[in-house]
Design a protein around this motif. Structure first.
Motif, PDB file in Angstrom:
ATOM      1  N   LEU A   5       5.561 -28.864 -12.169  1.00  0.00           N
ATOM      2  CA  LEU A   5       5.425 -27.668 -12.995  1.00  0.00           C
ATOM      3  C   LEU A   5       5.772 -28.015 -14.441  1.00  0.00           C
ATOM      4  CD1 LEU A   5       7.251 -25.048 -10.718  1.00  0.00           C
ATOM      5  CD2 LEU A   5       4.777 -25.471 -10.883  1.00  0.00           C
ATOM      6  N   PRO A   6       4.902 -27.696 -15.385  1.00  0.00           N
ATOM      7  CA  PRO A   6       5.184 -28.015 -16.800  1.00  0.00           C
ATOM      8  C   PRO A   6       6.179 -27.035 -17.407  1.00  0.00           C
ATOM      9  CG  PRO A   6       3.088 -26.884 -16.629  1.00  0.00           C
ATOM     10  CD  PRO A   6       3.570 -27.096 -15.210  1.00  0.00           C
ATOM     11  N   VAL A   7       7.351 -26.989 -16.828  1.00  0.00           N
ATOM     12  CA  VAL A   7       8.406 -26.111 -17.325  1.00  0.00           C
ATOM     13  C   VAL A   7       9.722 -26.880 -17.270  1.00  0.00           C
ATOM     14  CG1 VAL A   7       8.773 -25.093 -15.031  1.00  0.00           C
ATOM     15  CG2 VAL A   7       9.535 -23.860 -17.064  1.00  0.00           C
ATOM     16  N   LYS A   8      10.531 -26.749 -18.317  1.00  0.00           N
ATOM     17  CA  LYS A   8      11.792 -27.479 -18.406  1.00  0.00           C
ATOM     18  C   LYS A   8      12.953 -26.615 -17.932  1.00  0.00           C
ATOM     19  CE  LYS A   8      10.239 -29.967 -22.563  1.00  0.00           C
ATOM     20  NZ  LYS A   8      10.548 -30.229 -23.991  1.00  0.00           N
ATOM     21  N   ILE A   9      13.839 -27.220 -17.132  1.00  0.00           N
ATOM     22  CA  ILE A   9      15.075 -26.560 -16.722  1.00  0.00           C
ATOM     23  C   ILE A   9      16.225 -27.508 -17.026  1.00  0.00           C
ATOM     24  CG2 ILE A   9      16.416 -25.744 -14.738  1.00  0.00           C
ATOM     25  CD1 ILE A   9      13.840 -24.679 -13.548  1.00  0.00           C
ATOM     26  N   TYR A  10      17.261 -26.979 -17.632  1.00  0.00           N
ATOM     27  CA  TYR A  10      18.404 -27.802 -18.029  1.00  0.00           C
ATOM     28  C   TYR A  10      19.576 -27.520 -17.096  1.00  0.00           C
ATOM     29  CZ  TYR A  10      15.652 -28.636 -22.192  1.00  0.00           C
ATOM     30  OH  TYR A  10      14.635 -29.009 -23.049  1.00  0.00           O
ATOM     31  N   GLN A  11      20.139 -28.589 -16.565  1.00  0.00           N
ATOM     32  CA  GLN A  11      21.216 -28.449 -15.587  1.00  0.00           C
ATOM     33  C   GLN A  11      22.343 -29.419 -15.891  1.00  0.00           C
ATOM     34  OE1 GLN A  11      19.698 -27.822 -11.718  1.00  0.00           O
ATOM     35  NE2 GLN A  11      21.583 -28.306 -10.651  1.00  0.00           N
ATOM     36  N   ASN A  12      23.562 -28.967 -15.664  1.00  0.00           N
ATOM     37  CA  ASN A  12      24.716 -29.837 -15.845  1.00  0.00           C
ATOM     38  C   ASN A  12      25.095 -30.485 -14.522  1.00  0.00           C
ATOM     39  OD1 ASN A  12      25.094 -29.307 -18.619  1.00  0.00           O
ATOM     40  ND2 ASN A  12      26.191 -27.423 -18.165  1.00  0.00           N
ATOM     41  N   PHE A  13      25.104 -31.807 -14.501  1.00  0.00           N
ATOM     42  CA  PHE A  13      25.480 -32.559 -13.312  1.00  0.00           C
ATOM     43  C   PHE A  13      26.915 -33.055 -13.478  1.00  0.00           C
ATOM     44  CE2 PHE A  13      20.863 -33.006 -13.636  1.00  0.00           C
ATOM     45  CZ  PHE A  13      20.473 -32.595 -12.371  1.00  0.00           C
ATOM     46  N   PHE A  14      27.743 -32.793 -12.489  1.00  0.00           N
ATOM     47  CA  PHE A  14      29.157 -33.146 -12.605  1.00  0.00           C
ATOM     48  C   PHE A  14      29.356 -34.626 -12.874  1.00  0.00           C
ATOM     49  CE2 PHE A  14      33.092 -34.667 -10.550  1.00  0.00           C
ATOM     50  CZ  PHE A  14      34.010 -34.027 -11.378  1.00  0.00           C
ATOM     51  N   GLN A  15      28.605 -35.485 -12.175  1.00  0.00           N
ATOM     52  CA  GLN A  15      28.816 -36.923 -12.334  1.00  0.00           C
ATOM     53  C   GLN A  15      28.367 -37.432 -13.696  1.00  0.00           C
ATOM     54  OE1 GLN A  15      26.854 -35.422 -10.121  1.00  0.00           O
ATOM     55  NE2 GLN A  15      25.067 -36.635  -9.548  1.00  0.00           N
ATOM     56  N   ARG A  16      27.642 -36.588 -14.450  1.00  0.00           N
ATOM     57  CA  ARG A  16      27.224 -36.973 -15.806  1.00  0.00           C
ATOM     58  C   ARG A  16      28.132 -36.355 -16.872  1.00  0.00           C
ATOM     59  NH1 ARG A  16      24.130 -41.015 -13.990  1.00  0.00           N
ATOM     60  NH2 ARG A  16      22.769 -40.269 -12.327  1.00  0.00           N
TER      61      ARG A  16
END
Length: 281
Positions: A200-211
């Motif tokens: 899907l040409p849609v961006k979702i931003y997520q926070n990953f704990f290990q990062r």
């Protein structure tokens, strides 16, 4: 008409505090059904049972943290009599999903060629983590939205994953996996079934704990203890080469995160958990 079932797995959080649920409820899509599976413990469950905006969501307590695979299988049991063209969407409890996601998804599901729909997930470091190209040791990340991934190597994480229910016919998640590698095993199986994947040409931003920038050794260890067990279980399913890969990955984590956390104790804990695999998660 296609119906959409958004499955949100909640963990030790009040319904009102879930970023995902808050965003989904604001969308008010007519064909969107929000199903909350509560993996929380004790006091959170008590409060969540008292929160019932009946017209917008349904709530199910899992009776404690049963892990993702069991929760997902429970969701599939709820949806077993729905139309095979309906869509199930898997969400964490902290993803800021927006209208753009559903507009894009609804445009794409019209094409019956595709069975699985994957948005582009960015981590807080700007890296695209999903979709990615499956590999022996780790997935190969794409650099841009335009980059193509061959169908026989297509891989993705579970967050915001949308799937036609017909893809799950006769399928259950492997409950030997508690949290990690659940999506990796799913895409292994989906590729074997020769399902068709769509980015899907849609961006979702997520926070990953290990990062994250956290250096809390205890929190990292609580998370990686599960990750190590799941990685060793998953790697044991596919022969010696896969098992070797699992050991290499864990040794790599022990080094990389030991340095990040400035903790030789963390490194030693990872190695000990690997050698003593089989204990309770």
């Amino acid at each position: 008409m296609i119906e959409y079932y958004a499955i949100v797995v909640l963990y030790n959080k009040k319904i009102q505090e879930s970023i995902t649920i808050s965003h989904l409820m604001q969308l008010k899509e007519e064909q969107l059904h929000i199903i909350v599976l509560d993996n929380s413990t004790d006091d959170y469950v008590v409060e969540n049972k008292e929160y019932f905006p009946i017209d917008l969501l349904t709530y199910h307590s899992m009776g404690g943290n049963v892990g993702l695979s069991k929760a997902y299988n429970y969701a599939l049991s709820i949806l077993k009599d729905k139309s095979e063209d309906d869509i199930v969407i898997w969400f964490d409890d902290d993803t800021p999903v927006k209208q753009e996601y559903f507009d894009c998804l609804k445009n794409k599901v019209v094409d019956k060629t595709f069975d699985v729909f994957v948005p582009v997930i960015y981590g807080q470091n700007g890296v695209i983590y999903s979709p990615n190209e499956s590999g022996w040791l780790k997935g190969k990340y794409i650099k841009s939205l335009e980059q193509q991934i061959s169908q026989n190597k297509f891989n993705a994480i579970n967050s915001c994953l949308a799937v036609r229910l017909k893809a799950y016919k006769g399928y259950t998640y492997d409950e030997g996996l508690f949290m990690d590698c659940v999506d990796t095993k799913l895409f292994d199986d989906f590729r074997k079934k020769e399902l068709k994947f769509c980015t899907l040409p849609v961006k979702i931003y997520q926070n990953f704990f290990q990062r994250s920038d956290s250096r809390n050794v205890k929190k990292y260890w609580n998370r990686f203890r599960i990750r190590i067990n799941d990685t060793l279980y998953y790697s044991s399913l596919n022969g010696f080469s896969s098992k070797l890969c699992g050991y290499i990955r864990i040794l790599g984590w022990s080094l990389v995160y030991g340095i990040k956390l400035r903790s030789i104790k963390f490194s030693l804990l990872c190695i000990a958990q690997m050698l003593n695999h089989g204990g309770e998660k």
